[in-house]
Scaffold this motif. Structure first.
Motif, PDB file in Angstrom:
ATOM      1  N   ALA A 130       0.831  -1.205   0.000  1.00  0.00           N
ATOM      2  CA  ALA A 130       0.000   0.000   0.000  1.00  0.00           C
ATOM      3  C   ALA A 130       0.866   1.256   0.000  1.00  0.00           C
ATOM      4  CB  ALA A 130      -0.928  -0.012   1.207  1.00  0.00           C
ATOM      5  N   THR A 131       1.974   1.220   0.716  1.00  0.00           N
ATOM      6  CA  THR A 131       2.880   2.373   0.746  1.00  0.00           C
ATOM      7  C   THR A 131       3.497   2.600  -0.625  1.00  0.00           C
ATOM      8  OG1 THR A 131       3.389   1.996   3.082  1.00  0.00           O
ATOM      9  CG2 THR A 131       4.960   3.309   1.809  1.00  0.00           C
ATOM     10  N   LEU A 132       3.916   1.519  -1.282  1.00  0.00           N
ATOM     11  CA  LEU A 132       4.475   1.630  -2.627  1.00  0.00           C
ATOM     12  C   LEU A 132       3.439   2.196  -3.592  1.00  0.00           C
ATOM     13  CD1 LEU A 132       6.565   1.154  -4.836  1.00  0.00           C
ATOM     14  CD2 LEU A 132       5.825  -1.255  -4.908  1.00  0.00           C
ATOM     15  N   GLU A 133       2.210   1.699  -3.523  1.00  0.00           N
ATOM     16  CA  GLU A 133       1.164   2.176  -4.423  1.00  0.00           C
ATOM     17  C   GLU A 133       0.870   3.658  -4.206  1.00  0.00           C
ATOM     18  OE1 GLU A 133      -1.452  -1.896  -5.072  1.00  0.00           O
ATOM     19  OE2 GLU A 133      -1.762  -0.681  -3.272  1.00  0.00           O
ATOM     20  N   LYS A 134       0.900   4.096  -2.964  1.00  0.00           N
ATOM     21  CA  LYS A 134       0.679   5.512  -2.680  1.00  0.00           C
ATOM     22  C   LYS A 134       1.775   6.368  -3.305  1.00  0.00           C
ATOM     23  CE  LYS A 134      -0.125   8.761   1.122  1.00  0.00           C
ATOM     24  NZ  LYS A 134      -0.240   8.923   2.603  1.00  0.00           N
ATOM     25  N   GLU A 135       3.021   5.884  -3.237  1.00  0.00           N
ATOM     26  CA  GLU A 135       4.128   6.621  -3.852  1.00  0.00           C
ATOM     27  C   GLU A 135       3.958   6.689  -5.374  1.00  0.00           C
ATOM     28  OE1 GLU A 135       7.793   4.871  -2.666  1.00  0.00           O
ATOM     29  OE2 GLU A 135       7.476   5.227  -0.524  1.00  0.00           O
ATOM     30  N   VAL A 136       3.495   5.592  -5.968  1.00  0.00           N
ATOM     31  CA  VAL A 136       3.285   5.569  -7.413  1.00  0.00           C
ATOM     32  C   VAL A 136       2.191   6.561  -7.807  1.00  0.00           C
ATOM     33  CG1 VAL A 136       2.474   4.162  -9.350  1.00  0.00           C
ATOM     34  CG2 VAL A 136       4.086   3.198  -7.698  1.00  0.00           C
ATOM     35  N   LEU A 137       1.094   6.565  -7.080  1.00  0.00           N
ATOM     36  CA  LEU A 137      -0.014   7.468  -7.396  1.00  0.00           C
ATOM     37  C   LEU A 137       0.389   8.925  -7.204  1.00  0.00           C
ATOM     38  CD1 LEU A 137      -2.955   5.479  -5.763  1.00  0.00           C
ATOM     39  CD2 LEU A 137      -2.515   5.773  -8.203  1.00  0.00           C
ATOM     40  N   GLU A 171      12.672 -19.068 -18.054  1.00  0.00           N
ATOM     41  CA  GLU A 171      12.808 -18.258 -16.832  1.00  0.00           C
ATOM     42  C   GLU A 171      13.050 -16.793 -17.190  1.00  0.00           C
ATOM     43  OE1 GLU A 171      16.300 -17.627 -13.585  1.00  0.00           O
ATOM     44  OE2 GLU A 171      15.502 -19.684 -13.700  1.00  0.00           O
ATOM     45  N   ALA A 172      12.384 -15.905 -16.438  1.00  0.00           N
ATOM     46  CA  ALA A 172      12.521 -14.459 -16.687  1.00  0.00           C
ATOM     47  C   ALA A 172      12.669 -13.732 -15.358  1.00  0.00           C
ATOM     48  CB  ALA A 172      11.315 -13.941 -17.445  1.00  0.00           C
ATOM     49  N   ARG A 173      13.279 -12.548 -15.417  1.00  0.00           N
ATOM     50  CA  ARG A 173      13.474 -11.731 -14.216  1.00  0.00           C
ATOM     51  C   ARG A 173      12.980 -10.310 -14.492  1.00  0.00           C
ATOM     52  NH1 ARG A 173      17.110 -14.062 -10.493  1.00  0.00           N
ATOM     53  NH2 ARG A 173      17.885 -16.091 -11.212  1.00  0.00           N
ATOM     54  N   PRO A 174      11.664 -10.131 -14.583  1.00  0.00           N
ATOM     55  CA  PRO A 174      11.128  -8.799 -14.882  1.00  0.00           C
ATOM     56  C   PRO A 174      11.090  -7.902 -13.654  1.00  0.00           C
ATOM     57  CG  PRO A 174       9.342 -10.326 -14.555  1.00  0.00           C
ATOM     58  CD  PRO A 174      10.607 -11.144 -14.464  1.00  0.00           C
ATOM     59  N   ARG A 175      11.088  -6.606 -13.913  1.00  0.00           N
ATOM     60  CA  ARG A 175      10.844  -5.644 -12.844  1.00  0.00           C
ATOM     61  C   ARG A 175       9.387  -5.763 -12.394  1.00  0.00           C
ATOM     62  NH1 ARG A 175      14.343  -2.639 -16.286  1.00  0.00           N
ATOM     63  NH2 ARG A 175      16.241  -1.948 -15.182  1.00  0.00           N
ATOM     64  N   ILE A 176       9.099  -5.300 -11.189  1.00  0.00           N
ATOM     65  CA  ILE A 176       7.731  -5.417 -10.673  1.00  0.00           C
ATOM     66  C   ILE A 176       6.834  -4.296 -11.189  1.00  0.00           C
ATOM     67  CG2 ILE A 176       8.591  -6.560  -8.603  1.00  0.00           C
ATOM     68  CD1 ILE A 176       8.026  -3.971  -7.045  1.00  0.00           C
ATOM     69  N   THR A 177       7.377  -3.395 -11.985  1.00  0.00           N
ATOM     70  CA  THR A 177       6.618  -2.225 -12.435  1.00  0.00           C
ATOM     71  C   THR A 177       5.296  -2.603 -13.067  1.00  0.00           C
ATOM     72  OG1 THR A 177       8.751  -1.235 -12.970  1.00  0.00           O
ATOM     73  CG2 THR A 177       6.783  -0.090 -13.754  1.00  0.00           C
ATOM     74  N   SER A 178       5.328  -3.474 -14.075  1.00  0.00           N
ATOM     75  CA  SER A 178       4.106  -3.774 -14.815  1.00  0.00           C
ATOM     76  C   SER A 178       3.072  -4.465 -13.948  1.00  0.00           C
ATOM     77  CB  SER A 178       4.428  -4.636 -16.044  1.00  0.00           C
ATOM     78  OG  SER A 178       4.968  -5.882 -15.651  1.00  0.00           O
ATOM     79  N   ARG A 179       3.518  -5.260 -12.996  1.00  0.00           N
ATOM     80  CA  ARG A 179       2.559  -5.964 -12.144  1.00  0.00           C
ATOM     81  C   ARG A 179       1.887  -5.027 -11.156  1.00  0.00           C
ATOM     82  NH1 ARG A 179       5.907  -9.351 -14.246  1.00  0.00           N
ATOM     83  NH2 ARG A 179       5.280 -11.514 -14.622  1.00  0.00           N
ATOM     84  N   VAL A 180       2.638  -4.100 -10.603  1.00  0.00           N
ATOM     85  CA  VAL A 180       2.036  -3.118  -9.695  1.00  0.00           C
ATOM     86  C   VAL A 180       1.077  -2.218 -10.456  1.00  0.00           C
ATOM     87  CG1 VAL A 180       2.506  -1.151  -8.180  1.00  0.00           C
ATOM     88  CG2 VAL A 180       3.981  -3.183  -8.089  1.00  0.00           C
ATOM     89  N   LEU A 181       1.505  -1.739 -11.613  1.00  0.00           N
ATOM     90  CA  LEU A 181       0.627  -0.879 -12.416  1.00  0.00           C
ATOM     91  C   LEU A 181      -0.600  -1.653 -12.884  1.00  0.00           C
ATOM     92  CD1 LEU A 181       3.216   1.076 -14.609  1.00  0.00           C
ATOM     93  CD2 LEU A 181       2.139   1.792 -12.468  1.00  0.00           C
ATOM     94  N   GLY A 182      -0.433  -2.932 -13.188  1.00  0.00           N
ATOM     95  CA  GLY A 182      -1.559  -3.738 -13.635  1.00  0.00           C
ATOM     96  C   GLY A 182      -2.645  -3.859 -12.583  1.00  0.00           C
ATOM     97  N   GLU A 187      -7.999  -2.084 -10.607  1.00  0.00           N
ATOM     98  CA  GLU A 187      -8.857  -1.494  -9.575  1.00  0.00           C
ATOM     99  C   GLU A 187      -9.416  -0.135  -9.973  1.00  0.00           C
ATOM    100  OE1 GLU A 187      -6.710  -3.668  -5.749  1.00  0.00           O
ATOM    101  OE2 GLU A 187      -6.248  -1.581  -6.198  1.00  0.00           O
ATOM    102  N   GLY A 188      -9.094   0.322 -11.179  1.00  0.00           N
ATOM    103  CA  GLY A 188      -9.630   1.588 -11.665  1.00  0.00           C
ATOM    104  C   GLY A 188      -8.978   2.809 -11.056  1.00  0.00           C
ATOM    105  N   ARG A 189      -7.772   2.645 -10.477  1.00  0.00           N
ATOM    106  CA  ARG A 189      -7.101   3.793  -9.836  1.00  0.00           C
ATOM    107  C   ARG A 189      -6.173   4.515 -10.810  1.00  0.00           C
ATOM    108  NH1 ARG A 189      -4.785   0.709  -4.705  1.00  0.00           N
ATOM    109  NH2 ARG A 189      -4.258   2.804  -3.926  1.00  0.00           N
ATOM    110  N   ILE A 190      -5.721   3.826 -11.840  1.00  0.00           N
ATOM    111  CA  ILE A 190      -4.987   4.469 -12.927  1.00  0.00           C
ATOM    112  C   ILE A 190      -5.564   3.946 -14.235  1.00  0.00           C
ATOM    113  CG2 ILE A 190      -2.873   4.689 -11.549  1.00  0.00           C
ATOM    114  CD1 ILE A 190      -1.670   2.390 -13.165  1.00  0.00           C
ATOM    115  N   ARG A 191      -5.284   4.634 -15.334  1.00  0.00           N
ATOM    116  CA  ARG A 191      -5.760   4.168 -16.633  1.00  0.00           C
ATOM    117  C   ARG A 191      -4.676   4.386 -17.680  1.00  0.00           C
ATOM    118  NH1 ARG A 191      -9.058   8.972 -16.264  1.00  0.00           N
ATOM    119  NH2 ARG A 191      -8.187  10.607 -17.582  1.00  0.00           N
ATOM    120  N   ARG A 192      -4.789   3.638 -18.766  1.00  0.00           N
ATOM    121  CA  ARG A 192      -3.860   3.812 -19.864  1.00  0.00           C
ATOM    122  C   ARG A 192      -4.194   5.079 -20.630  1.00  0.00           C
ATOM    123  NH1 ARG A 192      -3.080  -2.114 -22.739  1.00  0.00           N
ATOM    124  NH2 ARG A 192      -2.279  -3.221 -20.916  1.00  0.00           N
ATOM    125  N   GLY A 193      -3.157   5.874 -20.893  1.00  0.00           N
ATOM    126  CA  GLY A 193      -3.323   7.054 -21.726  1.00  0.00           C
ATOM    127  C   GLY A 193      -2.947   6.732 -23.157  1.00  0.00           C
TER     128      GLY A 193
END
Length: 392
Positions: A130-137, A171-182, A187-193
């Motif tokens: 939740a803290t990470l998501e708040k920073e992203v928003l 095997e892959a080692r992706p950043r967590i960016t896309s999963r958090v944004l997804g 949840e309708g808190r961000i949208r694709r521009g």
């Protein structure tokens, strides 16, 4: 005791309804992207190009600018992860209904999966996420619009990596960016521009969004079931269950909350709205070139009233995704593709022979599609057997 016979609805009846309701005849084509989305309830958006091609096939004057206005300026069309955990573009007025009936449950599962992944590999709990998501928003609100990479720079914690499919060849080692944004998007808190590059691009910018108003789930499911029947009925219970992704119990309860009546179809017992019982007018001859994952061929679980089951393997990939299709008078009769030089080529399915009128109409639709593409070239997100052969 006297039993009233159920009304019988033929396949011809269903095909005539499909032609006009889905805006597939020259006389019924739309003047706006919103009209198209209303007609088919939602535009499949897994492949970004399909959204534009779905609309173009049904507009009197196809326009990328009109769809971009609806998506990115007026926000009258909303992109959502919803039915069957699939990305759709739906009318804004329908978004709260879709959210309450399907998307909310999908988003909850996405959050559970993300917490499990981050908890096991990076030690996250609900509070830390939740803290990470708040920073992203907060960062996104300050930027106004940003790519995933730009958000990773603004919030370095997003650049942490996880291991997917450890020990496998893939095997892959992706950043967590896309999963958090997804999850935030689900949840309708961000949208694709707007996309990066052309309208066919699969990379988007992100903006902050307001969550959808909350509606009671049962009422929303009944509302969506009726809207589905308005766009795709008559249909079977299995059709509704498959399209929505609901359980059988939830599907039956939702249908019971509508004014649908039971009818007999060639495929068994189905449901129709009262206004669908009268035989529709003959829509006249029509042809259409519909893109991969178009809402029309993806609208029903049982498809044999418009597609010969023997041809399924030619048009679908192994995951059940339908490729580009050619239609004539309510039936799928072939496939099409865009070759690397921009040429639109079509081919009939095995055993199908088109009349001269049909060939003329299909050729005219291919010319319309060529004009719409202009200099844009698309790369299919998945390949189906007949489309692959055509492209080669």
């Amino acid at each position: 005791m006297t039993h009233t016979a159920r009304p019988k609805i033929t396949d011809d009846h269903r095909r005539a309804l499909l032609a006009t309701r889905h805006l597939l005849t020259p006389a019924t084509r739309a003047n706006s992207s919103e009209q198209v989305a209303d007609a088919v309830l939602g535009l499949h958006a897994t492949d970004p190009a399909s959204v534009y091609l779905t609309v173009a096939a049904r507009m009197a004057t196809p326009s990328t600018a009109d769809l971009e206005r609806a998506l990115y300026t007026d926000h009258t069309l909303i992109r959502m992860l919803c039915m069957r955990r699939t990305m759709f573009v739906v009318p804004r007025s329908l978004a709260p209904v879709v959210d309450a009936s399907t998307a909310r449950a999908v988003a909850a599962r996405e959050r559970t999966g993300l917490l499990k992944l981050l908890g096991e590999q990076l030690g996250y709990d609900e509070r830390r996420l939740a803290t990470l998501e708040k920073e992203v928003l907060t960062a996104l609100a300050g930027l106004g619009e940003a790519t995933a990479a730009q958000l990773g720079e603004a919030v370095p914690e997003l650049q942490q990596k996880v291991v997917m499919a450890p020990g496998k060849a893939y095997e892959a080692r992706p950043r967590i960016t896309s999963r958090v944004l997804g999850v935030l998007a689900a949840e309708g808190r961000i949208r694709r521009g707007r996309p990066l590059g052309s309208w066919a691009s699969s990379q988007f910018r992100w903006t902050v969004a307001e969550p959808h108003p909350e509606l009671p789930a049962d009422a929303a499911r009944a509302d969506l079931a009726r809207r589905y029947l308005a766009a795709f009925g008559p249909a079977t219970t299995e059709d509704v269950k498959w399209w929505t992704g609901w359980t059988l119990t939830a599907t039956r309860k939702a249908l019971a909350g509508t004014d649908a009546v039971d009818v007999d179809l060639a495929q068994g017992q189905g449901h129709a709205l009262p206004e669908q019982l009268a035989a529709p007018a003959d829509p006249g001859p029509w042809a259409a070139l519909l893109p991969a994952l178009d809402p029309t061929p993806m609208g029903w679980r049982g498809r044999d009233w418009y597609l010969d089951p023997a041809h399924t393997t030619e048009l679908f990939d192994t995951n059940g995704n339908i490729g580009p299709t050619v239609w004539w008078n309510g039936r799928v009769i072939g496939a099409w593709t865009q070759r690397p030089d921009g040429e639109i080529v079509t081919a009939e399915l095995p055993g199908i022979r088109l009349t001269r009128d049909a060939r003329t109409a299909v050729t005219a639709e291919a010319a319309r599609l060529t004009e719409f593409f202009g200099d844009i070239r698309i790369r299919p997100s998945f390949r189906t057997p007949l489309e692959s052969r055509l492209r080669a």
